[in-house]
Motif scaffolding. Structure first.
Motif, PDB file in Angstrom:
ATOM      1  N   ALA A  57      39.649  35.197  34.724  1.00  0.00           N
ATOM      2  CA  ALA A  57      39.781  35.213  36.186  1.00  0.00           C
ATOM      3  C   ALA A  57      39.808  36.642  36.706  1.00  0.00           C
ATOM      4  CB  ALA A  57      41.047  34.463  36.609  1.00  0.00           C
ATOM      5  N   THR A  61      36.826  38.416  38.933  1.00  0.00           N
ATOM      6  CA  THR A  61      37.230  38.979  40.228  1.00  0.00           C
ATOM      7  C   THR A  61      36.718  40.414  40.351  1.00  0.00           C
ATOM      8  OG1 THR A  61      39.204  37.561  40.313  1.00  0.00           O
ATOM      9  CG2 THR A  61      39.195  39.519  41.720  1.00  0.00           C
ATOM     10  N   GLU A  62      36.855  41.191  39.283  1.00  0.00           N
ATOM     11  CA  GLU A  62      36.344  42.563  39.290  1.00  0.00           C
ATOM     12  C   GLU A  62      34.835  42.606  39.499  1.00  0.00           C
ATOM     13  OE1 GLU A  62      37.555  44.463  35.649  1.00  0.00           O
ATOM     14  OE2 GLU A  62      39.279  45.418  36.632  1.00  0.00           O
ATOM     15  N   LEU A  66      34.392  36.091  41.834  1.00  0.00           N
ATOM     16  CA  LEU A  66      35.556  35.402  42.393  1.00  0.00           C
ATOM     17  C   LEU A  66      36.307  36.339  43.331  1.00  0.00           C
ATOM     18  CD1 LEU A  66      36.943  33.751  39.112  1.00  0.00           C
ATOM     19  CD2 LEU A  66      35.363  32.760  40.772  1.00  0.00           C
ATOM     20  N   PRO A  67      37.038  35.749  44.278  1.00  0.00           N
ATOM     21  CA  PRO A  67      37.146  34.318  44.605  1.00  0.00           C
ATOM     22  C   PRO A  67      35.942  33.850  45.412  1.00  0.00           C
ATOM     23  CG  PRO A  67      38.489  35.574  46.114  1.00  0.00           C
ATOM     24  CD  PRO A  67      37.932  36.579  45.136  1.00  0.00           C
ATOM     25  N   GLY A  91      40.850  31.874  39.400  1.00  0.00           N
ATOM     26  CA  GLY A  91      40.393  32.974  40.253  1.00  0.00           C
ATOM     27  C   GLY A  91      39.905  32.541  41.623  1.00  0.00           C
ATOM     28  N   LEU A 161      44.710  38.170  35.700  1.00  0.00           N
ATOM     29  CA  LEU A 161      45.105  37.835  37.064  1.00  0.00           C
ATOM     30  C   LEU A 161      46.410  37.057  36.942  1.00  0.00           C
ATOM     31  CD1 LEU A 161      43.971  38.008  40.032  1.00  0.00           C
ATOM     32  CD2 LEU A 161      43.166  35.652  39.698  1.00  0.00           C
ATOM     33  N   ALA A 165      44.806  32.516  42.364  1.00  0.00           N
ATOM     34  CA  ALA A 165      44.210  33.042  43.589  1.00  0.00           C
ATOM     35  C   ALA A 165      44.474  32.042  44.715  1.00  0.00           C
ATOM     36  CB  ALA A 165      42.724  33.262  43.404  1.00  0.00           C
TER      37      ALA A 165
END
Length: 514
Positions: A57, A61-62, A66-67, A91, A161, A165
């Motif tokens: 996740a 995200t990086e 995501l998200p 995420g 994470l 999220a």
């Protein structure tokens, strides 16, 4: 309006994501083995699953996926499957699960319809995945077992994470499995976090799974049956999963014996094999306490036979992708062979005459309508299909002909669209198939209707045998158990009956062969 209420009352659906629900089953047992890769014996602990879900996740995200992004997952059952699934969910994204047997055009349609940005697969499917991705908005390919310069799972991992999220669990679509239905292209079924959490909660209330339970998971995780009942419910209930990438009877029996499996979740074709194949006698299956069949109706005789052979409870349930999927289950100690059981908690049912739309009383047939927190949000990009399936008041029209008795037990008779109309009589293929499969020497069967100028339609049977029975034997047998109008007019002996990954008969392929 005649509503059949669940005999198991109601449950409170927790306000959480499906991954938070999964993690409940890992609390206090991070060092325990939660999953085993069946073919290799590789073990994965609960703690490792949690850490990798959070790291994936974080990594996605990086990368900006995501998200909010959609990740396609094209893979067989492996311990990494729930890691990818729940990494995306944790995420704040959406997973669309793809059947690994799909061709490139079929995969491409799903990638485009779902709006996938990334496709996760294994090296075996990498070439077809690349072909499918051409010309779509899906730009990144991740190959779980590496190879050929593609990203690996390790490449897309990142810092963990720590928390879920933020998502609206009642509205956020966490998974998009595709349902083929009976006509047209597959439709994306929008299932929310709340849908999945509700169904895990509902099923857990009656399934009686405990931490000592072990299952061999060959039911594909891409399909809602394997996804909810095995991947999510079993892990949430602190039980162990041994994954099997595809069904192989010999390996399946070997793993049952080796891991002392207690609960088997199967489909009717496997029930037939377990009831009749001589290989079963070569293995110690005494650890099995329950055999649960779903995805398609199973005849009462075969249901009872497989249970007797294993010395276990043999039961059925009912569900569909649009129901996340479970609406009915059979409870230990309260079994009626041939029934799909009673409605799970917080589930209401109606039996509706498909022509008059009038509600039917107990013991009468009609279309099964269902309402509950597990009912889908709708079909993606297909409001017409959603309107056709969802009736006023939140009722899902299942398309299945059924009846419910005075005790709340539900019996599926057939798909409404598959009923054969013979001189005004309705012939349910599933009933004829169950009768044929109960005959000694018959290992599988499928029945469809064929146009006839006099009768309108006549039933045609496609039969698989072990070579010990002839057509005259089958005709004589059917005379003793089926009314004249239900008996097949013609028999075609085949090597196998075409079926989907979930065990449903592919009747369209049989019709094409007429």
């Amino acid at each position: 309006m005649a509503i059949f209420e669940s005999r198991h009352g109601t449950v409170a659906v927790p306000d959480m994501s499906v991954t938070q629900k999964l993690f409940e089953g890992f609390e206090g047992r991070m060092d325990d083995v939660a999953m085993v890769d069946g073919p290799t014996g590789r073990e994965v602990t609960a703690g490792a699953i949690v850490a990798q879900i959070k790291a994936l996740a974080g990594g996605l995200t990086e990368r900006g996926v995501l998200p909010g992004g959609t990740v396609a997952l094209l893979a067989p059952n492996l311990p990494e499957y729930p890691i990818v699934f729940h990494g995306v969910a944790w995420g704040g994204g959406t997973v669309t699960t793809i059947n690994p047997t799909y061709t490139a055009p079929e995969i491409k349609h799903q990638l485009e319809d779902a709006g996938a940005q990334m496709l996760v697969t294994i090296s075996m499917f990498a070439d077809v995945a690349r072909t499918a991705m051409e010309g779509t908005g899906c730009r990144e390919l991740v190959v779980l077992d590496g190879g050929d310069g593609a990203l690996t799972l390790a490449d897309v991992m990142g810092p963990e994470l720590p928390e879920q999220a933020p998502v609206d669990v009642a509205e956020h679509v966490v998974v998009l499995p595709y349902s083929s239905g009976t006509t047209g292209r597959p439709k994306g079924v929008m299932l929310t976090h709340r849908n999945l959490v509700a169904n895990v909660t509902q099923s857990a209330a009656v399934a009686q799974i405990d931490p000592d339970d072990v299952t061999i998971a060959f039911l594909p995780f891409f399909h809602i049956y394997g996804m909810t009942v095995l991947m999510n419910l079993f892990l949430n209930q602190r039980a162990k999963i041994v994954t099997l990438p595809r069904f192989d009877l010999e390996l399946y029996l070997k793993l049952i014996q080796e891991h002392r499996a207690t609960r088997l979740y199967i489909v009717p074709p496997v029930a037939l094999a377990l009831a009749k194949h001589p290989m079963v006698d070569d293995y110690d299956v005494s650890s099995v306490s329950e055999i649960f069949s779903g995805a398609a109706p199973l005849g009462a005789e075969i249901e009872a036979a497989v249970g007797e052979r294993f010395g276990a409870s043999s039961v059925q349930g009912y569900g569909m992708t649009e129901l996340s999927p479970i609406s009915h289950m059979t409870v230990f100690g309260n079994i009626r062979h041939g029934s799909s059981g009673q409605a799970v908690p917080s589930t209401e049912c109606r039996i509706v005459d498909p022509e008059t739309l009038e509600d039917q009383p107990p013991g009468m047939e009609g279309e099964l309508w269902i309402r509950g927190p597990q009912v889908m949000k709708g079909y993606l990009n297909n409001p017409d299909a959603t309107t056709e399936t969802m009736a006023e008041g939140g009722w899902l029209r299942t398309g299945d002909l059924a009846e419910i008795d005075e005790d709340g037990f539900m019996f599926i008779r057939d798909r409404l669209k598959e009923l054969i109309k013979y001189k005004g009589f309705q012939v349910a293929p599933a009933e004829v198939e169950a009768a044929l499969c109960a005959m000694e020497g018959v290992t599988d069967a499928a029945v469809i209707g064929k146009a006839d100028p006099e009768a309108g339609e006549v039933p045609i049977a496609f039969v698989v045998t072990n070579g010990t029975v002839e057509e005259d034997d089958i005709r004589t047998y059917c005379e003793g158990c089926l009314a004249s109008y239900k008996r097949p007019d013609e028999y075609r002996f085949v090597e196998s009956v075409p079926k989907s990954a979930s065990g449903k008969i592919l009747r369209r392929e049989l019709r094409d062969a007429l």
